[in-house]
Scaffold this motif. Structure first.
Motif, PDB file in Angstrom:
ATOM      1  N   UNK A   1       0.921  -0.991  -0.014  1.00  9.78           N
ATOM      2  CA  UNK A   1      -0.294  -0.003   0.132  1.00  9.78           C
ATOM      3  C   UNK A   1       1.044   1.221   0.008  1.00  9.78           C
ATOM      4  N   UNK A   2       0.794   2.621  -0.414  1.00 14.00           N
ATOM      5  CA  UNK A   2       1.572   3.596  -0.912  1.00 14.00           C
ATOM      6  C   UNK A   2       0.804   4.388   0.581  1.00 14.00           C
TER       7      UNK A   2
ATOM      8  N   UNK B   1     -10.781  -8.588  11.703  1.00 15.82           N
ATOM      9  CA  UNK B   1      -9.701  -9.418  12.126  1.00 15.82           C
ATOM     10  C   UNK B   1      -8.423  -8.138  11.124  1.00 15.82           C
ATOM     11  N   UNK B   2      -7.774  -7.148  11.708  1.00 16.38           N
ATOM     12  CA  UNK B   2      -7.194  -6.313  10.985  1.00 16.38           C
ATOM     13  C   UNK B   2      -5.818  -5.910  11.880  1.00 16.38           C
ATOM     14  N   UNK B   3      -4.527  -5.026  11.618  1.00 17.92           N
ATOM     15  CA  UNK B   3      -3.583  -4.816  11.957  1.00 17.92           C
ATOM     16  C   UNK B   3      -4.245  -3.391  12.262  1.00 17.92           C
ATOM     17  N   UNK B   4      -3.610  -2.507  13.338  1.00 17.07           N
ATOM     18  CA  UNK B   4      -3.047  -1.679  13.733  1.00 17.07           C
ATOM     19  C   UNK B   4      -1.941  -0.965  14.379  1.00 17.07           C
ATOM     20  N   UNK B   5      -1.084   0.146  12.766  1.00 15.74           N
ATOM     21  CA  UNK B   5       0.100   0.314  13.447  1.00 15.74           C
ATOM     22  C   UNK B   5       0.166   2.020  13.695  1.00 15.74           C
ATOM     23  N   UNK B   6       1.551   2.625  13.894  1.00 17.34           N
ATOM     24  CA  UNK B   6       1.792   3.626  14.227  1.00 17.34           C
ATOM     25  C   UNK B   6       2.835   4.056  12.988  1.00 17.34           C
TER      26      UNK B   6
ATOM     27  N   UNK C   1      -8.239  -6.363   1.768  1.00 19.59           N
ATOM     28  CA  UNK C   1      -7.050  -5.712   2.611  1.00 19.59           C
ATOM     29  C   UNK C   1      -7.785  -3.792   2.554  1.00 19.59           C
ATOM     30  N   UNK C   2      -6.703  -3.082   2.695  1.00 16.17           N
ATOM     31  CA  UNK C   2      -7.489  -2.091   2.102  1.00 16.17           C
ATOM     32  C   UNK C   2      -6.966  -0.978   3.655  1.00 16.17           C
ATOM     33  N   UNK C   3      -6.509   0.407   3.700  1.00 18.22           N
ATOM     34  CA  UNK C   3      -5.851   0.704   4.195  1.00 18.22           C
ATOM     35  C   UNK C   3      -6.045   1.912   4.623  1.00 18.22           C
ATOM     36  N   UNK C   4      -6.246   2.630   6.330  1.00 14.56           N
ATOM     37  CA  UNK C   4      -7.256   3.965   5.721  1.00 14.56           C
ATOM     38  C   UNK C   4      -6.395   4.124   7.720  1.00 14.56           C
ATOM     39  N   UNK C   5      -6.379   5.704   7.415  1.00  9.85           N
ATOM     40  CA  UNK C   5      -6.033   6.751   8.609  1.00  9.85           C
ATOM     41  C   UNK C   5      -6.789   6.539   9.677  1.00  9.85           C
TER      42      UNK C   5
END
Length: 642
Positions: free
Chosen positions: A174-175, A205-210, A238-242
């Motif tokens: 992901x960018x 189920x997901x990943x939290x990251x900083x 998948x898929x990523x969000x802030x």
């Protein structure tokens, strides 16, 4: 109440009964290198760390972060009892290093190549972007989160090909483009701070990251840092969000997500403010402009001095049989406090902190920036000094050669193409050229204009120490981006514990994070950091910081280490380690009872007299056995402390 004002505020205080006023010092214990030290040569292509360019636009805090960047990353156990670490080799492969405490053997496996952009422009809307070092966070024994340093984030799966071999596969990439008002096509370089797999329901189920990235304060032109909490879905799509973004003037020295994803603890010398929440679309972030100075870029592109068509050198230098003299041209009016210079026998560290409004002329050479740069030959730091004349902008380094009558071909180990100035008259011409671009400012600078400021380099204090001489502040931020609790006090940050990923400790209904060591007078105080699991139901602070152990006189001994690269303490509080320079480790052991003396050991890490490879990372390979693994550019070193 403002969302940036925490509901709970508490002070960080030591417990007097855990202090030892009778402590007198450390006694040296000889370290048995034959039985307690083992070198492992890295297989090719080993590791190459990109050097910080002398013309870099990095801020001072970014430079310090890169100097102390840990290139060795902790992993979960895959085979029971074996320590796992990761590093990036020179071809951008993620390499798994497996350490067996029973045999003291290290086996490496190349997992997967992390692609770097071939057409990276390094500019966003005309503003220069600096790439970061690649970073990694182990999420489980078979799942990694990886950044390439250019704004691309990868989800990597570790495959066990057979009983003794591993490989890797990129599941998703992901960018990262940050959170901003204007659309920017370029990725934004970021660094991983922490990451954790969270299951909120059977189907979620997901990943939290900083991550953190650099931004530019449009009002002051200073450097700020955004800390973003992101969510990556683990579904096949998948898929990523802030989720939210914090902003502050420092890179945090501590950042850990709670095991169930309720929030996280962030620690720094200054506080952070919430600038974006995904749940509130009325909240916006200021445009994310990166540090850029039009005058600085013109200065870098300039290749002539006035009309004489000569190339501008970053400095001029000359030598005698016993010393080397180097002159740098700085902006007129640069004060002594802007110069941060430190020497070892082998290296130079020099940065100039001009603040938010530097008076830079296009005619000036680039501002000097040397981050732990290897010199051509040995020097005597205690006999060397630097001087600055603010009215003229002249910074001069006087280096005493360790080997007299040895002629230097160039100043640094790697030739930068600056030839020696053989004619002493050229130094006078250099000064005249400086004065040409200045004016009579004796009233502005007072006595500073008439008398150079001199400091023996051996006693000059680096900004890294100034950076630590501030109160440490810890914040509890919930998942929605609310600052709920704050704990602070007059305690300077010294170090944190080694990574311990295998399990989350829970004590008295409190989930525990990695502990930190803060200064209290001359001692190092170890504080546990915890989050009460039912804090929201009980209406109590979600952040509990408690004094649990003391490393006697550790603040004093750490301050004496002028070339400190890394400092960590044992999760079980048995010892603390300081890695200094290229080849030395200091170990300070702690007794459970108050005794007058503790043990100190000095470990030489150089494989032989010709080993000048740099220390670039450290982790604890085995918690139970107290085995520490040190990463150098061409080898790994196992230190057995028990």
């Amino acid at each position: 109440m403002s969302e940036n004002v925490p509901k709970y505020t508490d002070a960080i205080k030591p417990i007097r009964t855990l202090l030892n006023p009778k402590f007198e010092g450390y006694k040296l214990k000889v370290f048995d290198e034959r039985s307690q030290l083992k070198h492992f040569q890295l297989p090719p292509p080993a590791i190459t760390i990109p050097k910080i360019p002398t013309k870099s636009k990095l801020s001072y805090k970014e430079i310090q972060s890169r100097i102390h960047f840990n290139h060795l990353f902790k992993g979960f156990e895959i085979d029971k009892g074996k320590g796992i670490c990761f590093y990036f080799d020179s071809e951008n492969f993620v390499v798994l290093a497996e350490y067996d405490p029973a045999t003291s053997n290290v086996v490496t496996h190349r997992l997967v190549k992390i692609q770097q952009p071939s057409d990276y422009s390094g500019n966003v809307e005309g503003r220069h972007l600096n790439f970061n070092y690649p970073s990694l966070r182990a999420l489980s024994p078979n799942l990694l989160l990886v950044t390439n340093g250019f704004g691309t984030i990868f989800l990597v799966q570790i495959k066990n090909d057979n009983a003794s071999s591993y490989s890797g596969e990129i599941l998703y990439q992901m960018e990262f483009k940050g959170k901003q008002e204007s659309d920017i096509n370029n990725n934004i370089p970021c660094v991983l701070l922490d990451g954790r797999i969270v299951r909120e329901s059977e189907d979620d189920l997901h990943v939290l990251f900083l991550v953190y990235n650099t931004v530019l304060n449009q009002e002051t032109r200073g450097t700020l840092f955004d800390i973003s909490l992101l969510r990556l879905s683990m579904s096949p799509q998948y898929g990523m969000e802030i989720i939210h973004v914090l902003r502050g003037p420092d890179i945090p020295f501590y950042c850990n997500i709670e095991f169930n994803g309720a929030g996280y603890v962030i620690g720094g010398n200054l506080e952070y403010e919430v600038v974006y929440k995904s749940s509130n679309h009325n909240d916006t972030v200021e445009p994310m402009y990166f540090e850029y100075d039009q005058k600085s870029e013109k200065q870098e592109m300039s290749t002539t001095v006035q009309d004489d068509k000569k190339v501008i050198s970053p400095y001029i230098w000359t030598q005698t049989s016993s010393d080397v003299t180097i002159c740098f041209q700085l902006p007129q009016g640069t004060p002594k406090t802007a110069v941060h210079c430190n020497f070892s026998q082998t290296h130079l560290s020099l940065t100039i902190n001009l603040g938010d409004n530097p008076n830079i002329s296009p005619e000036l050479p680039p501002i000097p920036c040397y981050a732990f740069t290897h010199l051509f030959d040995l020097i005597d730091p205690s006999s060397s000094l630097w001087t600055i004349e603010p009215a003229v902008g002249l910074l001069t380094l006087h280096l005493e050669k360790h080997n007299h009558n040895t002629r230097w071909s160039h100043v640094f180990q790697h030739d930068d193409g600056v030839f020696e100035t053989l004619d002493p008259n050229e130094f006078a011409e250099f000064r005249e050229r400086l004065e040409k671009f200045t004016y009579d400012n004796s009233e502005q600078f007072g006595q500073l204009a008439s008398k150079p400021l001199q400091h023996p380099i051996g006693y000059e204090i680096e900004e890294s120490i100034d950076y630590e001489e501030k109160s440490s502040t810890f914040l509890w931020v919930d998942r929605e981006g609310n600052l709920i609790a704050k704990a602070s006090g007059g305690n300077e940050y010294l170090c944190r514990q080694f990574e311990y990923l295998e399990k989350t400790e829970i004590s008295n209904n409190i989930s525990l994070f990695p502990s930190v060591c803060l200064k209290s007078d001359v001692d190092g105080i170890v504080y546990s950091i915890g989050h009460p699991i039912d804090s929201s139901k009980l209406d109590i602070s979600p952040l509990v910081i408690t004094h649990i152990a003391t490393f006697n006189a550790f603040a004093f001994v750490q301050a004496s280490k002028r070339e400190r690269r890394f400092s960590f303490h044992d999760p079980k509080n048995r010892f603390v380690i300081i890695l200094e320079g290229d080849h030395r480790a200091f170990i300070y052991k702690r007794h459970e009872v108050n005794e007058n003396y503790d043990e100190q050991s000095v470990v030489e890490l150089a494989f032989n007299s010709n080993d000048d490879s740099e220390i670039i990372g450290v982790q604890m390979a085995s918690i139970e056995n107290a085995h520490v693994i040190v990463l150098k550019s061409n080898s790994m070193i196992i230190i057995k402390l028990l």
